[in-house]
Design a protein around this motif. Sequence first.
Motif, short mmCIF file in Angstrom:
data_model
loop_
_atom_site.label_atom_id
_atom_site.label_comp_id
_atom_site.label_asym_id
_atom_site.label_seq_id
_atom_site.Cartn_x
_atom_site.Cartn_y
_atom_site.Cartn_z
N CYS A 197 14.03 -43.29 28.43
CA CYS A 197 14.96 -42.17 28.64
C CYS A 197 14.32 -41.03 29.42
O CYS A 197 14.87 -39.93 29.46
N PHE A 198 13.17 -41.26 30.04
CA PHE A 198 12.45 -40.18 30.70
C PHE A 198 12.12 -40.57 32.13
O PHE A 198 11.73 -41.71 32.42
N MET A 199 12.31 -39.65 33.03
CA MET A 199 11.95 -39.84 34.44
C MET A 199 11.20 -38.61 34.91
O MET A 199 11.61 -37.47 34.60
N GLU A 200 10.12 -38.79 35.65
CA GLU A 200 9.39 -37.64 36.14
C GLU A 200 9.19 -37.73 37.65
O GLU A 200 9.14 -38.81 38.22
N ILE A 201 9.11 -36.55 38.26
CA ILE A 201 8.85 -36.42 39.69
C ILE A 201 7.49 -35.76 39.82
O ILE A 201 7.30 -34.62 39.36
N VAL A 202 6.56 -36.47 40.42
CA VAL A 202 5.22 -35.92 40.62
C VAL A 202 5.07 -35.62 42.10
O VAL A 202 4.88 -36.54 42.91
N PRO A 203 5.18 -34.37 42.51
CA PRO A 203 5.05 -34.02 43.94
C PRO A 203 3.69 -34.42 44.48
O PRO A 203 2.71 -34.54 43.72
N PRO A 204 3.59 -34.65 45.79
CA PRO A 204 2.33 -35.14 46.36
C PRO A 204 1.22 -34.10 46.37
O PRO A 204 0.07 -34.45 46.65
N LEU A 205 1.52 -32.84 46.10
CA LEU A 205 0.51 -31.79 46.11
C LEU A 205 0.26 -31.33 44.69
O LEU A 205 1.19 -30.99 43.95
N ASN A 206 -1.02 -31.29 44.28
CA ASN A 206 -1.36 -30.94 42.90
C ASN A 206 -0.93 -29.53 42.51
O ASN A 206 -0.72 -29.24 41.35
N ARG A 207 -0.81 -28.65 43.51
CA ARG A 207 -0.45 -27.27 43.18
C ARG A 207 1.00 -27.16 42.68
O ARG A 207 1.38 -26.17 42.09
N LYS A 208 1.81 -28.19 42.93
CA LYS A 208 3.20 -28.15 42.51
C LYS A 208 3.35 -28.71 41.10
O LYS A 208 2.57 -29.55 40.66
N ALA A 209 4.39 -28.25 40.43
CA ALA A 209 4.62 -28.66 39.04
C ALA A 209 5.25 -30.04 38.97
O ALA A 209 5.98 -30.46 39.87
N THR A 210 4.98 -30.73 37.86
CA THR A 210 5.70 -31.96 37.56
C THR A 210 7.08 -31.59 37.04
O THR A 210 7.23 -30.67 36.23
N VAL A 211 8.09 -32.28 37.52
CA VAL A 211 9.46 -32.05 37.08
C VAL A 211 9.95 -33.32 36.39
O VAL A 211 9.83 -34.42 36.94
N GLY A 212 10.48 -33.17 35.17
CA GLY A 212 10.94 -34.33 34.42
C GLY A 212 12.38 -34.20 33.97
O GLY A 212 12.93 -33.09 33.89
N PHE A 213 13.00 -35.34 33.70
CA PHE A 213 14.36 -35.38 33.17
C PHE A 213 14.37 -36.26 31.92
O PHE A 213 13.88 -37.41 31.95
N TYR A 214 14.90 -35.73 30.85
CA TYR A 214 15.05 -36.47 29.59
C TYR A 214 16.54 -36.69 29.36
O TYR A 214 17.32 -35.73 29.32
N VAL A 215 16.94 -37.95 29.24
CA VAL A 215 18.35 -38.30 29.08
C VAL A 215 18.58 -38.79 27.65
O VAL A 215 17.83 -39.64 27.16
#
Length: 657
Positions: free
Chosen positions: A578-596
């Motif tokens: 039930c979880f999907m995450e977006i890991v941007p290619p640059l470490n300075r950016k935050a991980t964004v996740g979706f919980y369904v």
Amino acid sequence: MALALPVAQWGKAPSTADVLQTVFDSVPQISDTIFKRRLIAEADEVDDGQKALMALQEKIRLHTQAVRNWGYFSEVKQICRELYASLDAKLEAAAGYTFSDILDVSESILTTIEQRGNDHMDALKRVLSARDSKTMVEGYFREFPDLVGTPEGLLDVIPEGTSREGVMGFLMSHADLRHSADMSVTASEIAAMTGKKKDQVERILRMLSIEPGELADHKIEHMFLSNPVWARPGIYLGSGYMFVMPQAIFSHINEIMWNVATSAKIESDLSDRRATYLEDKTESVIRSVLPTSTIKKNAKWVVGAQQFETDIIAVIDKTIFLAEAKSHRLTPQGLRGAPDRLKRHLNEMVVAPSIQSERLARHIVAARAGDADSLRITQSLSLDAGNVDQIIRISLTLDDLSVLSSSEEELAKAGLIPDGHNLAPAMHIADLCCIADILDEEIPFLHYFSERFHFQKHFEIFGDELDFLGVYLSTGFNLGAERKDFYRLMVSGMSGIIDRYYNARDAGIELNKPAPTIHRSYKEIIDKLARTKPGGWTTMGIFILSSASPEEQPKVERGLNRLRQSVTRKKAKPGHDCFMEIVPPLNRKATVGFYVHQAAYANLRREHMKHFAAEALERDDAASCVLFAKNTDNWSSPYEAVLLVQRLEKVVPEIKS
């Protein structure tokens, strides 16, 4: 060049096509020769610092020579009215006319000559649409009733057997002979249009114009970088005034007004007014685009025995927006690239204000870490340093230095930026007005400037601020991972969609306003964040916009739809797949996740979200994670809940610019 000759040497014969073609061919060659001569003279320089300074000099010279408009016409008119009107009484006492009079007369000149040009082209189109040569010539005399002679007489002059296209060329060349009259005005005409006294208008027109022969002692090689026609674009012909490029008045209006103020000995008043106006305008624009922010203007704070001042501090949620407004003039010597003057301007308008804003930013960061001295500073400004996620900084000017403000590498190599300093972008106030107008919602506006820092820092860019805005509208500044082979960017021309919108608006044509390319699902999320404003909503909004490019955002939506199907399967267990995450290619950016989750398991939502967020931070190298929960039974809602989790030991507010 023509004004270097007295009118008696201009000749009486009309300029034919072959003569004009010689001019069109020769002038660029002269310009190119002077440019190459500079390169040859500088070719032996080997010092990296000197080379960097020379690169900056050439950039400003090319900008001086080729790019003159500092804003769209409607903006230029508005800024000029706001800036100069308050000094009308002082100028009138000294010169007999006001700054507003100059603007009124200049607008009338431009409107009159543009209308004549439009009328000329419309009439010529009607003439040239005729089906045969005889009808075309007859139409020519009908559309231009001031012509001497008859259609039959003109047809007799045209060689027998001339094609229809040949007759068209003949008539167009002949019609061109009236351009000098169409581009000329008299004081009486402009006085009647504006309702002003003729002697006032005469003085203004004379101030804006140069008499033939007046530039006899002016060296041709200086004209490309210090052209007196820029500040006095009219030609005084005794009986009238010819303005071959009336729009040039507004391209160089600030220099014109400064020269007028200097002649009237009120330049110190104008200098003070420029400073006050720029600060007021900056505050007004930021307040309009960040309406829920708390703004402090001319905020004073003390370090030891020394007092500092920050022009604008805007606090919105967990974001602090710092703006320094510097109204110093860009002098003709600086525009020519004179090294000492150019260094001074760059320091006054680009480097010094950036140092000034970074000074306060560093105290906010130190206060967040518990430094007692810095805490006293932030508390004196009523700033809650512990509640700050990011600090955005910009510098504003009234003269255009955008071509150099993004040249961070050259500025550093030339020794103009202190070691370790993060340079804030310096932009013209007209550019900020455009950015605020196009990005007229709080999260996209903040995201633009949050990412603008990295865009400037990691690329060698050729373009101006509105080109950068054009890049942002199409990419969101999400350009992928850093690459050594993808370092130099030529973005000149990316402002095309913005140019078309404002130019059409100035012409009375309504076009859809350009907008950032954001997928529907992403737009719904940032709209809800902005509407409900949970704690950290600006941070979360910036994180979601930084997580994926416009091309990638639809893939995120498709992934969420697949996740929904997985969660609603009959045998699906709560918290499973039930979880999907977006890991941007640059470490300075935050991980964004979706919980369904399904509505029946809403009671487990908080526990599961904290678990997934903790796992994401452990697994990834990011310092922050923002997690959005979506309910399968209320799928149309952008999200049901949102959680922002950050590693305290890693989260230090970036001193962004």
